[in-house]
Design an enzyme around this catalytic site. Structure first.
Site, PDB file in Angstrom:
ATOM      1  N   VAL A   8     -21.418   0.338  -5.482  1.00  0.00           N
ATOM      2  CA  VAL A   8     -21.586  -1.102  -5.266  1.00  0.00           C
ATOM      3  C   VAL A   8     -23.000  -1.412  -4.788  1.00  0.00           C
ATOM      4  CG1 VAL A   8     -20.747  -3.130  -4.033  1.00  0.00           C
ATOM      5  CG2 VAL A   8     -19.143  -1.334  -4.664  1.00  0.00           C
ATOM      6  N   GLY A  45     -24.431   3.374  -3.112  1.00  0.00           N
ATOM      7  CA  GLY A  45     -23.441   3.973  -4.003  1.00  0.00           C
ATOM      8  C   GLY A  45     -23.125   3.043  -5.160  1.00  0.00           C
ATOM      9  N   LYS A  62       0.862  -1.179   0.000  1.00  0.00           N
ATOM     10  CA  LYS A  62       0.000   0.000   0.000  1.00  0.00           C
ATOM     11  C   LYS A  62       0.897   1.226   0.000  1.00  0.00           C
ATOM     12  CE  LYS A  62      -4.475   1.022   0.550  1.00  0.00           C
ATOM     13  NZ  LYS A  62      -5.659   0.328   0.057  1.00  0.00           N
ATOM     14  N   GLY A  69     -26.435   1.811   2.184  1.00  0.00           N
ATOM     15  CA  GLY A  69     -25.535   2.444   1.211  1.00  0.00           C
ATOM     16  C   GLY A  69     -25.884   2.031  -0.202  1.00  0.00           C
TER      17      GLY A  69
HETATM   18  P1  NAD Z   1     -19.711   4.942  -2.766  1.00  0.00           P
HETATM   19  O1  NAD Z   1     -19.059   6.114  -2.151  1.00  0.00           O
HETATM   20  O2  NAD Z   1     -20.057   4.961  -4.220  1.00  0.00           O
HETATM   21  O3  NAD Z   1     -21.065   4.590  -1.971  1.00  0.00           O
HETATM   22  C1  NAD Z   1     -21.214   4.692  -0.602  1.00  0.00           C
HETATM   23  C2  NAD Z   1     -22.663   5.104  -0.339  1.00  0.00           C
HETATM   24  O4  NAD Z   1     -22.913   5.061   1.065  1.00  0.00           O
HETATM   25  C3  NAD Z   1     -22.973   6.533  -0.799  1.00  0.00           C
HETATM   26  O5  NAD Z   1     -24.122   6.535  -1.610  1.00  0.00           O
HETATM   27  C4  NAD Z   1     -23.205   7.277   0.514  1.00  0.00           C
HETATM   28  O6  NAD Z   1     -24.169   8.320   0.393  1.00  0.00           O
HETATM   29  C5  NAD Z   1     -23.696   6.165   1.419  1.00  0.00           C
HETATM   30  N1  NAD Z   1     -23.549   6.449   2.841  1.00  0.00           N
HETATM   31  C6  NAD Z   1     -22.539   7.091   3.483  1.00  0.00           C
HETATM   32  N2  NAD Z   1     -22.787   7.140   4.788  1.00  0.00           N
HETATM   33  C7  NAD Z   1     -23.951   6.501   4.998  1.00  0.00           C
HETATM   34  C8  NAD Z   1     -24.731   6.205   6.149  1.00  0.00           C
HETATM   35  N3  NAD Z   1     -24.357   6.613   7.359  1.00  0.00           N
HETATM   36  N4  NAD Z   1     -25.883   5.511   6.001  1.00  0.00           N
HETATM   37  C9  NAD Z   1     -26.286   5.124   4.768  1.00  0.00           C
HETATM   38  N5  NAD Z   1     -25.596   5.383   3.648  1.00  0.00           N
HETATM   39  C10 NAD Z   1     -24.447   6.059   3.762  1.00  0.00           C
HETATM   40  O7  NAD Z   1     -18.766   3.709  -2.428  1.00  0.00           O
HETATM   41  P2  NAD Z   1     -18.749   2.267  -3.124  1.00  0.00           P
HETATM   42  O8  NAD Z   1     -17.706   2.253  -4.163  1.00  0.00           O
HETATM   43  O9  NAD Z   1     -20.147   1.856  -3.460  1.00  0.00           O
HETATM   44  O10 NAD Z   1     -18.223   1.374  -1.919  1.00  0.00           O
HETATM   45  C11 NAD Z   1     -19.070   1.017  -0.822  1.00  0.00           C
HETATM   46  C12 NAD Z   1     -18.259   0.280   0.235  1.00  0.00           C
HETATM   47  O11 NAD Z   1     -17.657  -0.872  -0.346  1.00  0.00           O
HETATM   48  C13 NAD Z   1     -17.099   1.077   0.819  1.00  0.00           C
HETATM   49  O12 NAD Z   1     -16.937   0.704   2.171  1.00  0.00           O
HETATM   50  C14 NAD Z   1     -15.906   0.620   0.020  1.00  0.00           C
HETATM   51  O13 NAD Z   1     -14.706   0.764   0.732  1.00  0.00           O
HETATM   52  C15 NAD Z   1     -16.239  -0.837  -0.188  1.00  0.00           C
HETATM   53  N6  NAD Z   1     -15.596  -1.435  -1.369  1.00  0.00           N
HETATM   54  C16 NAD Z   1     -15.876  -0.975  -2.621  1.00  0.00           C
HETATM   55  C17 NAD Z   1     -15.266  -1.566  -3.725  1.00  0.00           C
HETATM   56  C18 NAD Z   1     -15.568  -1.088  -5.119  1.00  0.00           C
HETATM   57  O14 NAD Z   1     -15.275  -1.810  -6.072  1.00  0.00           O
HETATM   58  N7  NAD Z   1     -16.142   0.093  -5.295  1.00  0.00           N
HETATM   59  C19 NAD Z   1     -14.373  -2.648  -3.566  1.00  0.00           C
HETATM   60  C20 NAD Z   1     -14.118  -3.114  -2.279  1.00  0.00           C
HETATM   61  C21 NAD Z   1     -14.750  -2.506  -1.181  1.00  0.00           C
END
Ligand code: NAD
Length: 366
Positions: A183, A181, A79, A179
């Site tokens: 994913v 977002g 990292k 959430g």
């Molecule tokens: P993102 O930022 O697109 O989505 C996160 C969502 O969570 C947002 O819509 C945000 O408004 C919402 N949110 C934040 N605080 C909140 C709360 N208190 N209550 C409800 N909703 C809330 O992120 P993502 O890319 O969708 O990733 C989501 C999670 O998965 C993260 O923890 C990330 O580290 C993990 N992750 C993502 C990937 C990937 O490929 N994107 C891979 C591994 C792990």
């Protein structure tokens, strides 16, 4: 002090990168390269102290070793952190200087995006070094990993339902998804396709409206998500949401989602086991992103990526077997699977060729 820590946690190498002209202060930590070159993202963050930055990079690089090992990749853990404010301190010079440091490691460390870094920043890093994944699709990169992560999470869910209920018919159960977002929304779509009852929440109302309109989900309040009558709790937003406050409220018998670091601490993981809740270890479930970028090393291919996501089912099954075999909680069983794999595969003494990334099918430059 530093060597004591490296000794305890087994890091191989820590590189302090400095370039006064462009204001670069970065640390690259290579935790373990037994399975292959160390892969892990670069985070840019305004750390309060240099010690905070060092602690973060040591912790995160070690986490990548476990994640990559459980994912079944021939990849080690590393990292990088850049000390700075992503809103103010970014420049071409900064990222190119950083890229030169990555290049200087000759492929022992391969970087990717992480918090505070976007694909445009990576374009600059990529000018200086080939050892970057998650580059833009025009260069033969893999693009947004989120749909793959969601699909991988679905594979993890199938294995976890099977473990808990002996039946992996997704539509037979109800889900509380926190959430929506990149994913989370995709995961809701996959649940809907399988006929599931879904409760959703997000701080962004537009996303909640979309889940309701497009996927027939039922909206609940931000805090209410812990109280709904759902069989599965699926954290897809923040870390630490399974904690002393929320655990007594959760009705779910399965926890499976994409968020990182879902358990507030290890004691919570032990408590889940006592309560008969099957926890799908987060880093095994959400490995889709790293699996996807890892494929860039020998030529990215979407079909292979989808195939690889399906191995998450087997990784989870193996974790549950180890948990039963050793009488330990699943979060510990995931770590044990990683350690066993590094031990066994490490002894195979793979030819050095394995450690040299190839990066086929990518095009550098504009
Ligand atoms: P993102 O930022 O697109 O989505 C996160 C969502 O969570 C947002 O819509 C945000 O408004 C919402 N949110 C934040 N605080 C909140 C709360 N208190 N209550 C409800 N909703 C809330 O992120 P993502 O890319 O969708 O990733 C989501 C999670 O998965 C993260 O923890 C990330 O580290 C993990 N992750 C993502 C990937 C990937 O490929 N994107 C891979 C591994 C792990």
């Amino acid at each position: 002090m530093i060597f004591e820590h490296l000794d305890t946690y087994g890091h191989e190498q820590v590189v302090f990168c400095h370039n006064k002209d462009v204001g670069l202060k970065a640390i690259i930590a290579i935790h373990n390269t037994v399975l292959g070159p160390a892969l892990g993202g670069t985070r840019m963050w305004p750390y309060k102290t240099e010690q905070d930055a060092l602690n973060d990079v040591l912790r995160l690089s070690r986490g990548m070793t476990y994640k990559n090992a459980v994912a079944g990749l021939n990849i080690g853990g590393g990292k990088a952190v850049i000390i700075g404010d992503p809103a103010k301190d970014k420049s071409e010079g900064l990222f190119r200087a950083f890229g030169q440091f990555v290049e200087s490691l000759g492929g022992r460390y391969i970087t990717a995006e992480d918090v505070g870094i976007d694909v445009n920043d990576m374009e600059f890093v990529y000018r200086e070094t080939e050892y970057v994944t998650g580059v833009h699709q025009v260069h033969g990169g893999s693009g947004d990993p989120s749909p793959f992560t969601a699909y991988g999470t679905m594979q993890g869910l199938l294995a976890t339902l099977n473990k808990k209920y002996g039946n992996e018919e997704v539509g037979n159960y109800s889900y509380a998804v926190q959430g929506l977002g990149h994913v989370g929304m995709e995961f809701v779509k996959l649940l809907k396709e399988r006929g599931a009852k879904i409760f959703v929440t997000d701080i962004n109302q537009a996303l909640v409206d979309r889940a309701v309109d497009e996927f027939g989900a039922e909206a609940v309040g931000l805090d209410e998500i812990y109280d709904v009558n759902a069989d599965v709790y699926s954290p897809c937003a923040l870390g630490g949401t399974v904690n002393e406050d929320t655990l007594p409220r959760l009705k779910a018998k399965v926890i499976c989602g994409a968020a990182n670091n879902q358990l507030a601490n290890n004691a919570i993981g032990d408590e889940l086991t006592k309560r008969g809740i099957v926890y799908a270890p987060d880093y095994a479930v959400n490995a889709g992103g790293v699996m996807n970028v890892s494929l860039e090393i020998d030529g990215y291919n979407r079909e292979r990526a989808m195939r690889m996501m399906r191995t998450i089912y087997h990784n989870l099954t193996r974790i549950f077997e180890i948990a039963d075999r050793d009488g330990i909680p699943t979060y510990k069983a995931a770590d044990r699977l990683a350690e066993e794999r590094i031990e066994v595969i490490g002894k195979l003494k793979l030819p050095m060729g394995r450690g040299t990334p190839r990066f086929q099918g990518r095009v550098r430059g504009h």
